[in-house]
Design an enzyme around this catalytic site. Structure first.
Site, short mmCIF file in Angstrom:
data_model
loop_
_atom_site.label_atom_id
_atom_site.label_comp_id
_atom_site.label_asym_id
_atom_site.label_seq_id
_atom_site.Cartn_x
_atom_site.Cartn_y
_atom_site.Cartn_z
N LYS A 1 0.68 -1.21 0.06
CA LYS A 1 0.07 0.10 0.06
C LYS A 1 1.02 1.27 0.04
CE LYS A 1 -4.30 0.03 0.80
NZ LYS A 1 -5.44 -0.42 0.09
N ASP B 1 -6.46 3.59 -5.43
CA ASP B 1 -7.10 3.54 -3.96
C ASP B 1 -7.94 4.76 -3.80
OD1 ASP B 1 -6.67 1.35 -1.47
OD2 ASP B 1 -6.73 3.55 -0.74
#
Ligand code: GLU
Length: 422
Positions: free
Chosen positions: A106, A146
């Site tokens: 991430k 995202d």
């Protein structure tokens, strides 16, 4: 301490608890409790007014036990070092739960992208790739969209990556690209479609129909809007939305209509006015929103929105984590006490990374699938994961989150043993 720091400590506690429950060793826990690698960078961007601003950025690769790291990059003012640690760990669990040959990653940049011009946004996106260039690639770490990032940003990322690497056309370094440059059909809708699939499967399990089921939705971005679309198409009724008021940052509220809100009108309001909240209906506060008498409550925005202050008032009979980490440890304890089942993020929103994996396969093989093939495969692959979570929850007499953690961790543990790392 920040909420993200608490969240990281709580996630470690959960990992330990589940490791102990499933009989995994201390050595295993010592490996998975922290990400393998975290890059922190400060990215300078020449702004339109001639000044230079620097933006803090991170990329975390949590585990390479099962394969290359995979996960999105968010552009948001709330991004922190701890947050990307939490989210990359959750990604490892998410991809493992789906049985994918991937690990968790991430990234994030501390920025409000709405305050940037198009040129500044592109410069920042390219600067991010320059900062992490040596640590990404189809077999190393594969970023994706995202919160507040999309196919357009993936286009800038991909172009910069290819330019930096001697023109080597490794488009499988990023997923969530536009279908006009190697993206997969069905990727944009995939996360919302997956959230819908988990709810549908749960309703089948409890022997109920989605027709007439009511739901309240927080967040009307990519995930929320498609979740609502598929649920409504299957007969469910959207009674309320709640969101940040994009025209007045720092304030949020909801809109309620007992006759049901019209999704088309919400999308239209968002497109035309910048805020999905500019629709007809009764204005309600955040607290009123979470306390609504609906069948399904779906937080589809950011983390830590259901906590000890509002969980006690929840009347829904199912909470579905379409966002990553929307329910805090304390919030979840209250839901458990009230016997309100919760479908965890690593299952509910796993459709996005699943179809990202399909995109990665298509890019590497050079052979592309039609939309029906993507849709059918997503249904089959997610259906399997959902059934496994239900079965594991019954076998171990644990809730769905713990069941999902047991399944994911057991696959990572096996791979680490086979690699001789534990
Ligand atoms: N950002 C999405 C997630 O949190 C998708 C990640 C991906 O496609 O790699 O699951």
């Amino acid at each position: 301490m920040t909420k993200a720091y608490d969240q990281f400590i709580n996630l470690q506690k959960k990992l330990k608890e589940v490791s102990d429950l499933a009989g995994f060793s201390e050595s295993f826990y010592n490996i998975i409790r922290e990400p393998e690698r975290i890059i922190e960078a400060n990215i300078p961007v020449k702004m339109d007014d001639g000044t230079t601003k620097t933006f803090r950025a991170f990329r975390s690769a949590h585990s390479s036990a099962l394969g290359p790291a995979k996960g999105g990059v968010r552009f948001d003012e709330s991004v922190t070092y701890e947050e990307v640690k939490v989210l990359s760990t959750l990604m490892s669990l998410k991809v493992s739960l789906l049985g994918l040959p991937l690990g968790g990653g991430k990234g994030g940049i501390v920025v409000d992208p709405k305050k940037l011009s198009e040129r500044e946004l592109e410069a920042l996106s390219r600067g991010f790739v320059r900062a992490i260039n040596n640590y990404i690639g189809p077999r190393i770490d594969v970023p994706a969209p995202d919160v507040n990032t999309n196919a357009k940003i993936m286009g800038y990322f991909t172009d910069e990556y290819i330019a930096l690497n001697g023109g080597k056309n490794d488009i499988a370094t990023f997923t969530g690209k536009s279908t006009d440059m190697g993206g997969s059909l069905g990727r944009t809708e995939a996360t919302g479609f997956g959230v819908y699939l988990t709810i549908k499967k749960y309703y089948e399990k409890i022997g109920k129909s989605l027709k007439g089921a009511t739901f309240a939705l927080q967040g009307f971005g990519n995930v929320g809007s498609y979740t609502a679309k598929y649920l409504v198409e299957d007969g469910a009724k959207l009674l309320a939305i709640n969101s940040k008021d994009h025209n007045h940052p720092n304030s949020s509220y909801g809109v309620y209509d007992d006759k049901g809100l019209d999704i088309e009108k919400i999308s239209e309001a968002k497109e035309k006015t910048g805020s999905e909240l500019n629709i007809e209906g009764k204005k309600i506060t955040d607290d009123e929103f979470f306390a609504l008498d609906v069948d399904i409550l779906i937080p589809a925005a950011l983390e830590n929105v259901i906590d000890e202050t509002n969980a006690g008032n929840i009347k829904a009979s199912l909470v579905v984590e379409a966002a990553n980490g929307p329910v805090t440890e304390a919030g979840e304890a209250i839901l458990n006490e009230k016997n309100i089942p919760l479908i965890p993020d690593i299952l509910a929103n796993s459709g996005g990374v699943l179809v990202s994996h399909y995109e990665w396969i298509q890019n590497i093989s050079g052979s592309y699938w039609d939309e029906e093939e993507v849709r059918n495969k997503q249904e089959k692959d997610m259906g399997k994961a959902i059934e496994e979570v239900f079965a594991t929850s019954e076998k171990y007499k644990v809730n769905y989150r713990q069941a999902a953690f047991i399944l994911s961790l057991s696959r990572i543990e096996k791979a680490l043993k086979l690699r001789g790392r534990i």
